[in-house]
Design a protein around this motif. Structure first.
Motif, short mmCIF file in Angstrom:
data_model
loop_
_atom_site.label_atom_id
_atom_site.label_comp_id
_atom_site.label_asym_id
_atom_site.label_seq_id
_atom_site.Cartn_x
_atom_site.Cartn_y
_atom_site.Cartn_z
N LEU A 98 0.82 -1.21 0.00
CA LEU A 98 0.00 0.00 0.00
C LEU A 98 0.86 1.26 0.00
N LEU A 99 1.99 1.22 0.67
CA LEU A 99 2.86 2.39 0.67
C LEU A 99 3.53 2.59 -0.68
N GLU A 100 3.69 1.53 -1.45
CA GLU A 100 4.29 1.65 -2.77
C GLU A 100 3.30 2.15 -3.81
N VAL A 101 2.00 1.88 -3.60
CA VAL A 101 0.99 2.29 -4.58
C VAL A 101 0.80 3.79 -4.51
N SER A 102 0.94 4.46 -5.63
CA SER A 102 0.73 5.89 -5.73
C SER A 102 -0.47 6.14 -6.63
#
Length: 550
Positions: A445-449
Motif C-alpha cells: 500500500l505504501l508503494e501504490v501511488s
C-alpha cells in the motif's frame, strides 16, 4: 442493510404509517443503550444519520418518536452520557444548524425549560412594570405565609452546580472522575449533543462543547452562516486550541482515552491530517476510510516522518487484512491439495510411511511387529509451478482510490493460498509490477501511488507477458474502464488473452459506499470481446477464484 440504511428505513416506515412512532422511538432509545463499545457507537452515529437524512423533522414533529430518546438522554448517568456524546453529536450533525435550533426548541418545550431571555418582542418598559408587579406580589405572599416551599438544590435547568473556587473547568467536568451522577441537566445535555446555544451552558460543561465544535464546527446548510436578525447562538469567549496536541489532551481529560481515539479518528477520516500523529495505533478502530486518509497523508512525507506513522498503518492493515481473510479463506478452502514429499514441513503421511518402510520391519521377542521409519513421508503443498497463477491488474488512476485499497488487501490475502501464485500490477499511464510486495500489504500500500490517467491496454499487455500456462492463468482487471487511449488497443489485448485460453474477468470499481462506478459503454464492448465484467466485492472475487481453481 448497513446501520445507515437501517436508520433511514425505520424513519420511512413511520412516515408511511407501517410502524408506530412510539415503537420506533423505543428502538432509537435502544440504539443509545447499546452504544457501549467503539463499533456500536459508530453504528449509533450511522443510524442517527440515516434517520435524520430520510426524515429530519420526524423527531421534531412526532412527539411519540422523540419522547423515548428524550427520556434516555435525561436518565443516563453523566459518565455514560459523555461516552455516547461524540457519537450522538456526529449523528445529529446531519441536520442543518437551523434544524437543530428548531429541534432544541421542541426539546425545551417538552422539558418545561423556562427561557426568561426570550421576550418575543415585548416592550421592555412593559416587562419592567410586570416585573415590579411580580416582586410586589411575591413580597405580599411571603408576608402572608402563602409562598410555596423553595425547590431543592439541583432541580431545574439552572441549578447545575458551578465548579468550586480554585478548580479548573476540566477538573470539574461532570463524569471526569467516573462518578455515576446527574450533574448535567437534561437541557444542557441536549445543547451539547445538538451543538446549539452552548453559551447557556454552565462553566463546567462549556469545555465539552468547545472540544466537539473543534471537530464538527457549526455545521452545513441552513443557518450555518449565522442569523444576523435572530437571537443568535452566542459567540462564546473560550480560547482557541493552540494545536492538535492540546485538543487531544483536552479530549482525553474530558471523555477518556478511548473516546479520544474515536474523535481523532473521525477527524482524520473527515480530512484533518494534523491529528494522525496523535492517534494511538493500539487503540484506534480500524476502518478503510481511516487507512485511506493515512496513506494519502503518508505519500508526501519524508522517511523520517513516515517512520512515526508506520505503526499506525501496520495496525490498520493487519486488522483489516485479518477481517478480510476471515471472509475470503472459507471461499478458497480445499483448493490446496496435499501431496506426498520426503521433505519435512507438513504432517506425517502415516499410510505412505508404512508402505515405504516395510523392508525395515522387525519382529520383537513378544511377537509384535515394529516398523523403523527410515524414510518418513510428509504431507506438503503442491509445487507452484504446477498450480494456478493469478494476475491482478489494478487501476491506480486518480478516481480509483477506494478500490485500490481493497484490491491490495485482497491480493495480500490471496497470496497466502498455497496453490495460487499471485502477481500485482498497478497501472495508470505506466505499469509497475509490485509482485515483490504482495506478501506484505503494508509495503504494497505504501508503494501504490494513486493518480494520473488510465491506460488499461498497457496493463493487460504486461500481464500477457507473465502468462506461462494460459489454461491455468487468471487475469483480473480492477478498473472503472475509463480508458484514456484508443479503445481498439484495449479490445485487442482482451481478445489475445481470451484466444490464448486465459480466464479473464473485469471487476468494476466501487466507490466509498460500495456502489459500482464504471463506464458501461466500454464494459459492454469488453464483454463482447470475451471479458465478463461484474461489480464484485472481495468475497465474491475470492469465490470466483475458488471456483476456477477447484
Amino acid at each position: 442493510g448497513s446501520p445507515l440504511m437501517r436508520g433511514a428505513a425505520g424513519a420511512v416506515r413511520v412516515l408511511l404509517g407501517q410502524e408506530d412512532a412510539h415503537a420506533f422511538g423505543d428502538r432509537v432509545a435502544s440504539w443509545v443503550d447499546g452504544a457501549t463499545d467503539p463499533g456500536s457507537r459508530a453504528a449509533l452515529t450511522a443510524r442517527l444519520s440515516g434517520l435524520l437524512t430520510a426524515a429530519g423533522p420526524l423527531l421534531e414533529a412526532a412527539a411519540p418518536a422523540l419522547e423515548p430518546l428524550l427520556t434516555r438522554v435525561s436518565e443516563l448517568p453523566d459518565r455514560a452520557f459523555l461516552d455516547r456524546l461524540p457519537a450522538l453529536r456526529g449523528g445529529f450533525d446531519t441536520l442543518s444548524p437551523a434544524a437543530r435550533d428548531r429541534l432544541l426548541v421542541s426539546v425545551e418545550q417538552r422539558l418545561g425549560t423556562a427561557r426568561v431571555t426570550d421576550t418575543h418582542g415585548v416592550d421592555p418598559a412593559a416587562l419592567a412594570a410586570w416585573t415590579r408587579a411580580d416582586l410586589t406580589a411575591r413580597d405580599t405572599l411571603r408576608s402572608l405565609g402563602l409562598l410555596p416551599a423553595p425547590a431543592p438544590a439541583g432541580a431545574g435547568d439552572t441549578a447545575t452546580p458551578q465548579p468550586p473556587t480554585g478548580t479548573s473547568p476540566t477538573d470539574a467536568t461532570p463524569g471526569a472522575a467516573g462518578t455515576e451522577d446527574h450533574r448535567l441537566a437534561p437541557a444542557d445535555r441536549w445543547r451539547l449533543l445538538l451543538g446549539r446555544r452552548t453559551d447557556r451552558l454552565p462553566a463546567a460543561a462549556a469545555p465539552l462543547a468547545t472540544a466537539l465544535d473543534e471537530l464538527y464546527g457549526s455545521g452545513r446548510g441552513e443557518g450555518s452562516r449565522g442569523d444576523l436578525t435572530g437571537r443568535g447562538t452566542g459567540g462564546g469567549r473560550q480560547a482557541p486550541y493552540p494545536g492538535v496536541r492540546e485538543w487531544s489532551e483536552e479530549l482525553a481529560a474530558l471523555f477518556g482515552p478511548g473516546i479520544r481515539e474515536e474523535v481523532l479518528a473521525a477527524a482524520a477520516a473527515s480530512g484533518r491530517r494534523d491529528v494522525l500523529a496523535e492517534l494511538d495505533a493500539d487503540a484506534v478502530r480500524p476502518s478503510v476510510d481511516l487507512l485511506r486518509t493515512v496513506l494519502r497523508h503518508a505519500g508526501g512525507l519524508p522517511e523520517a516522518r513516515l517512520a512515526a506513522l508506520r505503526p499506525l498503518v501496520r495496525r490498520l492493515v493487519d486488522a483489516l487484512t485479518r477481517q478480510l481473510a476471515t471472509r475470503l479463506r472459507p471461499a478458497l478452502h480445499g483448493t490446496a491439495l496435499p501431496r506426498p514429499s520426503r521433505r519435512p514441513g507438513g504432517g506425517l503421511d502415516l499410510p505412505r510411511t508404512l508402505r515405504a518402510n516395510l523392508a525395515a520391519a522387525r519382529r520383537a521377542p513378544d511377537g509384535t511387529v515394529r516398523v523403523i521409519p527410515e524414510r518418513p513421508v510428509f504431507r506438503t503443498r503442491a509445487r507452484r509451478s504446477a498450480d494456478w497463477r493469478l494476475i491482478l491488474v489494478t487501476d491506480v488512476s486518480g478516481s480509483m482510490e477506494a478500490s485500490t485499497v481493497w484490491a491490495a488487501l485482497t491480493a495480500s490475502v490471496l497470496a497466502g493460498v498455497p496453490t495460487l501464485s499471485t502477481h500485482f500490477l498497478a497501472f495508470s499511464t505506466e505499469v509497475i509490477d509490485l509482485t515483490g510486495h504482495v506478501d506484505d500489504p503494508l509495503s504494497l500500500l505504501l508503494e501504490v501511488s494513486v493518480g494520473g490517467g488510465t491506460h488499461i491496454a498497457a496493463g493487460l499487455r504486461h500481464a500477457r507477458e507473465l502468462v506461462t500456462v494460459p489454461s491455468r492463468t487468471l487475469v483480473v482487471v480492477v478498473s472503472d474502464f475509463e480508458e484514456g487511449y484508443p479503445l481498439g488497443g484495449l479490445l485487442a489485448e482482451v481478445r489475445a488473452l481470451v484466444s490464448a485460453g486465459c480466464h479473464v474477468l473485469g471487476c468494476a470499481s466501487l466507490d466509498d459506499t460500495g456502489r459500482p462506478r464504471y463506464s458501461t459503454g466500454v464494459a459492454g464492448q469488453l464483454v463482447a470481446a470475451g471479458m465478463p465484467v461484474a461489480a464484485l466485492s472481495p468475497l465474491e472475487l475470492a469465490r470466483w477464484v475458488g471456483e476456477k481453481i477447484a
